[in-house]
Design an enzyme around this catalytic site. Structure first.
Site, PDB file in Angstrom:
ATOM      1  CG  ASP A   1     -16.283 -16.446   4.199  1.00  0.00           C
ATOM      2  OD1 ASP A   1     -15.583 -17.229   4.841  1.00  0.00           O
ATOM      3  OD2 ASP A   1     -16.170 -16.286   2.973  1.00  0.00           O
ATOM      4  CD  GLU A  24     -24.540 -10.411   7.434  1.00  0.00           C
ATOM      5  OE1 GLU A  24     -25.207 -10.997   6.562  1.00  0.00           O
ATOM      6  OE2 GLU A  24     -23.575  -9.690   7.151  1.00  0.00           O
TER       7      GLU A  24
HETATM    8  P1  IMP Z   1     -17.244 -11.793   5.562  1.00  0.00           P
HETATM    9  O1  IMP Z   1     -16.868 -10.353   5.690  1.00  0.00           O
HETATM   10  O2  IMP Z   1     -16.115 -12.589   4.944  1.00  0.00           O
HETATM   11  O3  IMP Z   1     -17.733 -12.414   6.828  1.00  0.00           O
HETATM   12  O4  IMP Z   1     -18.360 -11.862   4.442  1.00  0.00           O
HETATM   13  C1  IMP Z   1     -19.672 -11.581   4.701  1.00  0.00           C
HETATM   14  C2  IMP Z   1     -20.480 -11.394   3.440  1.00  0.00           C
HETATM   15  O5  IMP Z   1     -19.878 -12.049   2.325  1.00  0.00           O
HETATM   16  C3  IMP Z   1     -21.832 -12.030   3.589  1.00  0.00           C
HETATM   17  O6  IMP Z   1     -22.754 -11.130   4.109  1.00  0.00           O
HETATM   18  C4  IMP Z   1     -22.165 -12.442   2.164  1.00  0.00           C
HETATM   19  O7  IMP Z   1     -22.766 -11.381   1.492  1.00  0.00           O
HETATM   20  C5  IMP Z   1     -20.820 -12.718   1.547  1.00  0.00           C
HETATM   21  N1  IMP Z   1     -20.493 -14.169   1.531  1.00  0.00           N
HETATM   22  C6  IMP Z   1     -19.640 -14.832   2.330  1.00  0.00           C
HETATM   23  N2  IMP Z   1     -19.598 -16.136   2.045  1.00  0.00           N
HETATM   24  C7  IMP Z   1     -20.458 -16.311   1.033  1.00  0.00           C
HETATM   25  C8  IMP Z   1     -20.898 -17.493   0.299  1.00  0.00           C
HETATM   26  O8  IMP Z   1     -20.454 -18.641   0.517  1.00  0.00           O
HETATM   27  N3  IMP Z   1     -21.825 -17.266  -0.665  1.00  0.00           N
HETATM   28  C9  IMP Z   1     -22.332 -16.041  -0.947  1.00  0.00           C
HETATM   29  N4  IMP Z   1     -21.977 -14.929  -0.283  1.00  0.00           N
HETATM   30  C10 IMP Z   1     -21.045 -15.056   0.699  1.00  0.00           C
END
Ligand code: IMP
Length: 183
Positions: free
Chosen positions: A107, A103
């Site tokens: 986030d 990955e």
């Molecule tokens: P999560 O489900 O919130 O952990 O998000 C994961 C996905 O969100 C990652 O694989 C990224 O594609 C996108 N993402 C999360 N944070 C960022 C960021 O700061 N910039 C760009 N994409 C992000």
């Protein structure tokens, strides 16, 4: 693309190309120890993980296979929706395989915790996670991440595969996107 090519869109440089490559080498050495004598299936999560996958795979001295999944969680915004949809599934049968999910960033962790459960249910021998970046919010969900490159501040970042509305993926390093770009 260099930071200077999109300077006005960035508020802070977080990681240079050199820092990223050094860290990927460190992670690769640990993966080689942990999977010595094994063939690992690297599963990249499209599209953000393309750069990490390309560099990590080439750095590894182990035999590997690569496969890809595409899931949606963000759309064109900067907040995780929590709703995960498979846009492209794996072509590989996971039965008995040692899987390492590659990955770009964790986030909220929503995407990965869902993905972990999904891949584990397919009969893999093991499923672990390797991420280049992790934000503090990731600590709030129970996702056991085996390999983490950098813990970064809670800001929206772009570069090295990470986009905002499909832009900046080809930036060599990682930088915080200036708020004026998305506000
Ligand atoms: P999560 O489900 O919130 O952990 O998000 C994961 C996905 O969100 C990652 O694989 C990224 O594609 C996108 N993402 C999360 N944070 C960022 C960021 O700061 N910039 C760009 N994409 C992000």
């Amino acid at each position: 693309m260099q930071f200077s090519d999109v300077e006005g869109d960035l508020s802070e440089v977080l990681l240079t190309q050199e820092e990223i490559h050094e860290k990927i080498a460190v992670m690769a050495r640990q993966i080689e120890i942990d999977y010595a004598g094994e063939k690992v299936l690297l599963v990249g999560v499209l599209r953000g993980a393309v750069m990490v996958m390309a560099d990590l795979a080439r750095e590894l001295t182990l035999p590997i296979e690569m496969d890809w999944m595409a899931v949606s969680s963000y759309g064109a915004g900067t907040q995780s929706s929590g709703v995960v949809r498979i846009l492209k599934d794996l072509d590989t049968d996971l039965e008995g395989r040692k899987v390492l999910i590659v990955e770009d960033i964790i986030d909220s962790g929503l995407t990965l915790s869902w993905l972990l459960g999904n891949l584990r249910s397919r009969g893999a021998e093991s499923v672990e996670i390797c991420t280049l970046l992790r934000k503090p919010d990731a600590a709030k969900v129970e996702v056991d991440v085996r390999y983490v490159g950098f813990d970064i501040p809670n800001a929206f970042v772009v570069g090295y595969g990470l986009d905002y509305a499909e832009k900046y993926r080809n930036l060599r390093g990682v930088a915080v996107l200036a708020p004026h770009v998305y506000e």
